[in-house]
Design a protein around this motif. Sequence first.
Motif, PDB file in Angstrom:
ATOM      1  N   GLN A  49     -64.625  -8.868  37.848  1.00  0.00           N
ATOM      2  CA  GLN A  49     -66.292  -8.742  38.005  1.00  0.00           C
ATOM      3  C   GLN A  49     -66.238  -9.935  39.007  1.00  0.00           C
ATOM      4  OE1 GLN A  49     -65.309  -8.677  32.878  1.00  0.00           O
ATOM      5  NE2 GLN A  49     -68.252  -8.373  33.458  1.00  0.00           N
ATOM      6  N   LEU A  64     -73.632  -3.341  36.178  1.00  0.00           N
ATOM      7  CA  LEU A  64     -72.320  -4.345  36.133  1.00  0.00           C
ATOM      8  C   LEU A  64     -70.991  -4.259  35.942  1.00  0.00           C
ATOM      9  CD1 LEU A  64     -73.438  -6.407  32.342  1.00  0.00           C
ATOM     10  CD2 LEU A  64     -73.972  -6.792  35.056  1.00  0.00           C
ATOM     11  N   THR A  99     -69.997 -11.657  33.956  1.00  0.00           N
ATOM     12  CA  THR A  99     -70.945 -11.430  34.551  1.00  0.00           C
ATOM     13  C   THR A  99     -71.886 -11.993  33.957  1.00  0.00           C
ATOM     14  OG1 THR A  99     -70.258  -9.331  36.006  1.00  0.00           O
ATOM     15  CG2 THR A  99     -72.483  -9.865  35.555  1.00  0.00           C
TER      16      THR A  99
END
Lengths: 116, 114
Positions: free
Chosen positions: B6, B21, B108
């Motif tokens: 991520q 995301l 995130t």
Amino acid sequence: DADVTQTPRNRITKTGKRIMLECSQTKGHDRMYWYRQDPGLGLRLIYYSFDVKDINKGEISDGYSVSRQAQAKFSLSLESAIPNQTALYFCATSASRGTDLSYEQYFGPGTRLTVT
Amino acid sequence: AQKVTQAQTEISVVEKEDVTLDCVYETRDTTYYLFWYKQPPSGELVFLIRRNSFDEQNEISGRYSWNFQKSTSSFNFTITASQVVDSAVYFCALSKDSNYQLIWGAGTKLIIKP
């Protein structure tokens, strides 16, 4: 009532002390897990148990031990706590069979452990 | 080896904006499962979605949608018309078919400003 519970929720202990974190679940799941979470590192697996007699080391098992006392209970012990074991600890469960078969894990609320 | 990346450490948007995301994974398995979890400021981990490797259909649940693309090994999560209550850390995770261990991304942190 929560399906996965952890006790204690917060604990401060001193270096060298033995400490046990407990996890109980009412979901009837056969698999249970212990993770630790450190800022910026996501979750890392400490130990996992596929049933009462099947316990396996995870990514970071050194310094930890576990006991699966029953299908619903899985405890994590720090034999001699050290400051770098300060973290947020999560217990999780999942089902590998039956109508609850799923691959997702369900988490307890976490235990915040501080070792001074 | 399996890995989940991520790349977005933190995202900050104003309420009502759309936000995506990103999640990129690595695995040599042909069968695997992908997950998204939400961790709000209160600290608990909430399961959001599971996707099987053999099902590339995108999924929509209210303001949430997920785009799974095997060709790019990505499983991205979009929140439409974001709200302050969406503020949380979001984790992407991967598991093998025969082994239910989850491999986690670093998360995130999403900040939605009013």
